[in-house]
Scaffold this motif. Sequence first.
Motif, short mmCIF file in Angstrom:
data_model
loop_
_atom_site.label_atom_id
_atom_site.label_comp_id
_atom_site.label_asym_id
_atom_site.label_seq_id
_atom_site.Cartn_x
_atom_site.Cartn_y
_atom_site.Cartn_z
N CYS A 140 -2.49 -4.70 -4.59
CA CYS A 140 -2.23 -3.40 -3.96
C CYS A 140 -3.52 -2.80 -3.41
O CYS A 140 -4.62 -3.30 -3.68
CB CYS A 140 -1.58 -2.45 -4.95
N SER A 141 -3.36 -1.74 -2.64
CA SER A 141 -4.53 -1.03 -2.11
C SER A 141 -5.04 -0.05 -3.17
O SER A 141 -4.36 0.23 -4.16
CB SER A 141 -4.17 -0.28 -0.83
N ARG A 142 -6.21 0.48 -2.92
CA ARG A 142 -6.84 1.34 -3.93
C ARG A 142 -6.06 2.63 -4.21
O ARG A 142 -5.86 2.97 -5.39
CB ARG A 142 -8.27 1.66 -3.49
N ILE A 146 0.07 -1.36 4.39
CA ILE A 146 -1.36 -1.12 4.13
C ILE A 146 -2.03 -0.95 5.50
O ILE A 146 -1.82 -1.77 6.40
CB ILE A 146 -2.02 -2.30 3.38
N SER A 147 -2.82 0.11 5.67
CA SER A 147 -3.36 0.39 7.01
C SER A 147 -4.44 -0.60 7.42
O SER A 147 -4.63 -0.86 8.60
CB SER A 147 -3.89 1.82 7.08
N GLY A 148 -5.18 -1.16 6.45
CA GLY A 148 -6.24 -2.10 6.81
C GLY A 148 -7.58 -1.42 6.97
O GLY A 148 -8.37 -1.77 7.85
N ILE A 191 -11.43 -0.55 6.34
CA ILE A 191 -12.50 -1.53 6.24
C ILE A 191 -12.80 -1.90 4.78
O ILE A 191 -13.09 -3.05 4.46
CB ILE A 191 -13.74 -1.00 6.99
N GLN A 192 -12.67 -0.91 3.88
CA GLN A 192 -12.96 -1.20 2.46
C GLN A 192 -11.87 -2.08 1.84
O GLN A 192 -12.12 -2.80 0.89
CB GLN A 192 -13.07 0.09 1.64
N HIS A 193 -10.67 -1.98 2.37
CA HIS A 193 -9.60 -2.87 1.88
C HIS A 193 -9.85 -4.28 2.42
O HIS A 193 -9.82 -5.26 1.66
CB HIS A 193 -8.23 -2.36 2.31
N LEU A 194 -10.13 -4.35 3.73
CA LEU A 194 -10.35 -5.67 4.34
C LEU A 194 -11.48 -6.43 3.66
O LEU A 194 -11.42 -7.65 3.53
CB LEU A 194 -10.68 -5.50 5.83
N ILE A 240 2.69 -6.40 7.71
CA ILE A 240 3.96 -5.74 7.99
C ILE A 240 3.69 -4.24 7.96
O ILE A 240 3.30 -3.69 6.93
CB ILE A 240 5.02 -6.11 6.92
N ASN A 241 3.86 -3.59 9.12
CA ASN A 241 3.48 -2.18 9.21
C ASN A 241 4.27 -1.54 10.34
O ASN A 241 4.56 -2.19 11.36
CB ASN A 241 1.97 -2.08 9.49
N ASN A 242 4.64 -0.27 10.18
CA ASN A 242 5.45 0.38 11.22
C ASN A 242 4.61 1.13 12.26
O ASN A 242 5.14 1.80 13.12
CB ASN A 242 6.50 1.32 10.61
N GLY A 256 0.82 -1.21 0.00
CA GLY A 256 0.00 0.00 0.00
C GLY A 256 0.85 1.25 0.00
O GLY A 256 2.03 1.24 -0.37
N ARG A 257 0.21 2.32 0.42
CA ARG A 257 0.83 3.63 0.36
C ARG A 257 2.10 3.71 1.21
O ARG A 257 2.93 4.60 1.01
CB ARG A 257 -0.19 4.67 0.81
N GLY A 258 2.23 2.79 2.16
CA GLY A 258 3.45 2.75 2.98
C GLY A 258 4.72 2.57 2.15
O GLY A 258 5.82 2.85 2.64
C1 LIG Z 1 -16.47 3.74 -0.82
C2 LIG Z 1 -15.00 3.43 -0.64
C3 LIG Z 1 -14.49 2.28 -1.24
C4 LIG Z 1 -13.12 1.95 -1.09
N1 LIG Z 1 -12.66 0.80 -1.67
C5 LIG Z 1 -11.36 0.43 -1.43
C6 LIG Z 1 -10.85 -0.79 -1.96
O1 LIG Z 1 -11.53 -1.52 -2.70
N2 LIG Z 1 -9.58 -1.15 -1.68
C7 LIG Z 1 -8.77 -0.36 -0.90
O2 LIG Z 1 -7.60 -0.76 -0.67
N3 LIG Z 1 -9.22 0.80 -0.41
C8 LIG Z 1 -10.48 1.22 -0.65
N4 LIG Z 1 -10.92 2.41 -0.15
C9 LIG Z 1 -9.92 3.30 0.51
C10 LIG Z 1 -9.66 2.92 1.95
O3 LIG Z 1 -10.62 3.54 2.78
C11 LIG Z 1 -8.25 3.39 2.37
O4 LIG Z 1 -8.15 4.77 2.16
C12 LIG Z 1 -7.12 2.68 1.64
O5 LIG Z 1 -7.29 1.28 1.68
C13 LIG Z 1 -5.78 3.04 2.26
O6 LIG Z 1 -4.72 2.53 1.51
P1 LIG Z 1 -3.32 2.21 2.19
O7 LIG Z 1 -3.52 1.32 3.34
O8 LIG Z 1 -2.41 1.79 1.11
O9 LIG Z 1 -2.83 3.67 2.62
P2 LIG Z 1 -2.76 4.33 4.06
O10 LIG Z 1 -4.07 4.28 4.75
O11 LIG Z 1 -2.11 5.64 3.85
O12 LIG Z 1 -1.82 3.40 4.88
C14 LIG Z 1 -0.45 3.26 4.69
C15 LIG Z 1 0.06 2.36 5.79
O13 LIG Z 1 1.44 2.14 5.60
C16 LIG Z 1 2.10 2.17 6.85
N5 LIG Z 1 3.49 2.55 6.58
C17 LIG Z 1 3.98 3.75 6.21
N6 LIG Z 1 5.32 3.68 6.07
C18 LIG Z 1 5.68 2.41 6.34
C19 LIG Z 1 6.91 1.74 6.36
N7 LIG Z 1 8.06 2.34 6.06
N8 LIG Z 1 6.92 0.45 6.71
C20 LIG Z 1 5.77 -0.20 7.02
N9 LIG Z 1 4.57 0.40 7.00
C21 LIG Z 1 4.53 1.69 6.67
C22 LIG Z 1 1.33 3.18 7.66
O14 LIG Z 1 1.50 2.94 9.04
C23 LIG Z 1 -0.10 2.93 7.19
O15 LIG Z 1 -0.73 1.97 8.03
C24 LIG Z 1 -12.26 2.77 -0.31
C25 LIG Z 1 -12.79 3.92 0.28
C26 LIG Z 1 -14.14 4.26 0.12
C27 LIG Z 1 -14.66 5.49 0.79
#
Ligand SMILES: Cc1cc2nc3c(=O)[nH]c(=O)nc-3n(C[C@H](O)[C@H](O)[C@H](O)COP(=O)(O)OP(=O)(O)OC[C@H]3O[C@@H](n4cnc5c(N)ncnc54)[C@H](O)[C@@H]3O)c2cc1C
Lengths: 323, 246
Positions: A232-234, A265-267, A269-272, A284-286, A207-209
């Motif tokens: 990957c995440s969205r 990936i933060s986890g 609810i929409q990802h889960l 794996i997350n920091n 994910g965005r991490g």
């Molecule tokens: C209607 C709706 C539908 C959606 N559908 C989806 C979907 O289908 N799939 C989906 O994925 N999302 C979906 N989303 C978006 C979802 O709510 C989250 O915003 C998204 O999943 C977050 O992506 P992420 O975990 O990659 O990013 P972030 O939430 O930014 O998380 C990044 C994570 O990386 C960690 N991190 C940062 N640096 C490091 C490092 N160096 N080492 C280890 N960890 C690190 C952080 O602690 C954080 O937990 C939807 C949202 C809505 C409103």
Amino acid sequence: MSVLVFVEAANGKIKKAGFEGVTYAKNTADQLSNSVTAIVFGNADAAEVSSLGEYGATKVLHAKGDVFNNLDAGAFTSAVAAAVEKENADVIIFPFDNSGKAIAPRLSAKLKAGLVSGALSYPTTSGGFKVKKNVFSGKAIAEVEITTAKKIIAFTPNSVGAHKASGSASVEDFAPSVNASKIKLLEVKKQEGDIPLPEAELVVSAGRGMKGPENWAPVEELAKVLGAATACSRPVADAHWRPHHEHVGQTGIAIRPNLYIAIGISGAIQHLAGVNQSKVIVVINNDAEAPFFKAADYGVLGDAFQIVPKLVEAVKKFKASQN
Amino acid sequence: MNILVCISQVPDTTSKIAFTDGNTKFDTNGVQYIVNPSDEWYALVRALELKEGGGGIVTIITVGNADVDPVIRKALAIGADDAVRINSDAKDSYYVAAQIAEYAKTKSFDLIITGNQTIDFNNAEVGGMIAELIGWDYITPCNKLEVNGNVCKIESEVAGSTRVLEAPTPLVISAAKGMAEARIPNMRGIMAARTKPITVVEPAAVSPQVKINVFELPPAKAGVKMIDPENMDELVKLLHTEAKVI
Ligand SMILES: Cc1cc2nc3c(=O)[nH]c(=O)nc-3n(C[C@H](O)[C@H](O)[C@H](O)COP(=O)(O)OP(=O)(O)OC[C@H]3O[C@@H](n4cnc5c(N)ncnc54)[C@H](O)[C@@H]3O)c2cc1C
Ligand SMILES: Nc1ncnc2c1ncn2[C@@H]1O[C@H](COP(=O)(O)O)[C@@H](O)[C@H]1O
């Protein structure tokens, strides 16, 4: 009476979901004292086709005809309906994959046969025909009863597994008359990556991490050494860091691998919602507060940039010790 | 293009999922409703883009009772021209599809677009059923859609590959990721939506084919086992010997 199961083949081989489908059909047929007929589409060699007998089919119809080349759901529906009639089938089984999603609903409307999609386990057939399925993106399970005489189930791939029974099947060619298709298949473009995500047993996802697309090499390497698909995440797909067919979750695809490794990936609810059916989840997350840890079986707290290369080395060592 | 977009009301993605009446009914207490994401983000927005490019009318249709009107207004605010509500609970997918097919038969749509799957019942059924009931071709999932005269060019992503297909209208397609980008309604759209008509149609007599008896929650996870980040050999060992997944 019989239970009919839809099976697909490609490049000479039966697809994995095909064996699982025959297993599913066999269990259902045993409950109803029926036999299993498989209808196979696509090219598969004779040994592959007859191997469905080992999973419980007593008869295999191998559907042939150019009309299926355009992948027109209507043509498949007509062919399956013809097989239902020929075999006097009262239960029809599909995998809940792209083919099942295209064909089973059409067949349901055509035959007035109630459909349950996304079944998680075998049906129960005493005191009503009932099937459990996922609802609310895996946050709940519903028991659905089919009230029509004919019944269709689309089972979630990787839910019951493929199990050998003893037996053998007779194989015959099946060439039902089906109307010419108006749909034309112009081209099939292969997506990058060796293992299609929906079918993968092991998935490495990030994910965005990861901060930027240039940092994906360790993620890809981990996938490679494990023989896993990548996801990957969205936001990662939306930012075009990764191709959007890798996007898993409520608005991407839902997967159910044996192992899902989530990196940075933060986890949410929409990802889960798209991955919570995975058998084992590694996170794996920091951030110790990342919600994903609550859904995980194994967690590693720390910097992914440090941890993932170490995990790659550990997997390599393990693989070497296995040979 | 005369396009019919099927929209479904679903609980907001963050809703708490709970049940009442001996786990036979979804607990709507405190639940916010939204337009099903694939209906709104992909089906509706792509339909509007096609209209903006080549003219036509975009009608939305939903099977639901008066409670769903706020969600219909939201879809109108995004830009749909008019709305039809079939005045009944959505009893099951077949019931919904049959109502929509009955309505569509009385009009002359070129394209019916559904979302690929609702986020509440996760059926992915309604689109295919509509297609069968009105005798049109059906393509799912549809990740890209271009229209040229009466020919649709569609990209459909299935496990591991993308299929490029061509099909004439009339056609039913189910919309998935990639078709369009989500749009946020602007003030003008929201104001205009207030006065756009919602045509209420009484349902046709259709028998549902399945019923939900009872809900349950999935078994809780045992809890996470934390592994020392310096000891990835340990993680690999556990994945092999304990979890048995590698
Ligand atoms: C209607 C709706 C539908 C959606 N559908 C989806 C979907 O289908 N799939 C989906 O994925 N999302 C979906 N989303 C978006 C979802 O709510 C989250 O915003 C998204 O999943 C977050 O992506 P992420 O975990 O990659 O990013 P972030 O939430 O930014 O998380 C990044 C994570 O990386 C960690 N991190 C940062 N640096 C490091 C490092 N160096 N080492 C280890 N960890 C690190 C952080 O602690 C954080 O937990 C939807 C949202 C809505 C409103
Ligand atoms: N009650 C409804 N009214 C109108 N359209 C619906 C309704 N339920 C489902 N649909 C449409 O059918 C699609 C697939 O729904 P489902 O088969 O329930 O997963 C949705 O994305 C909607 O476009």
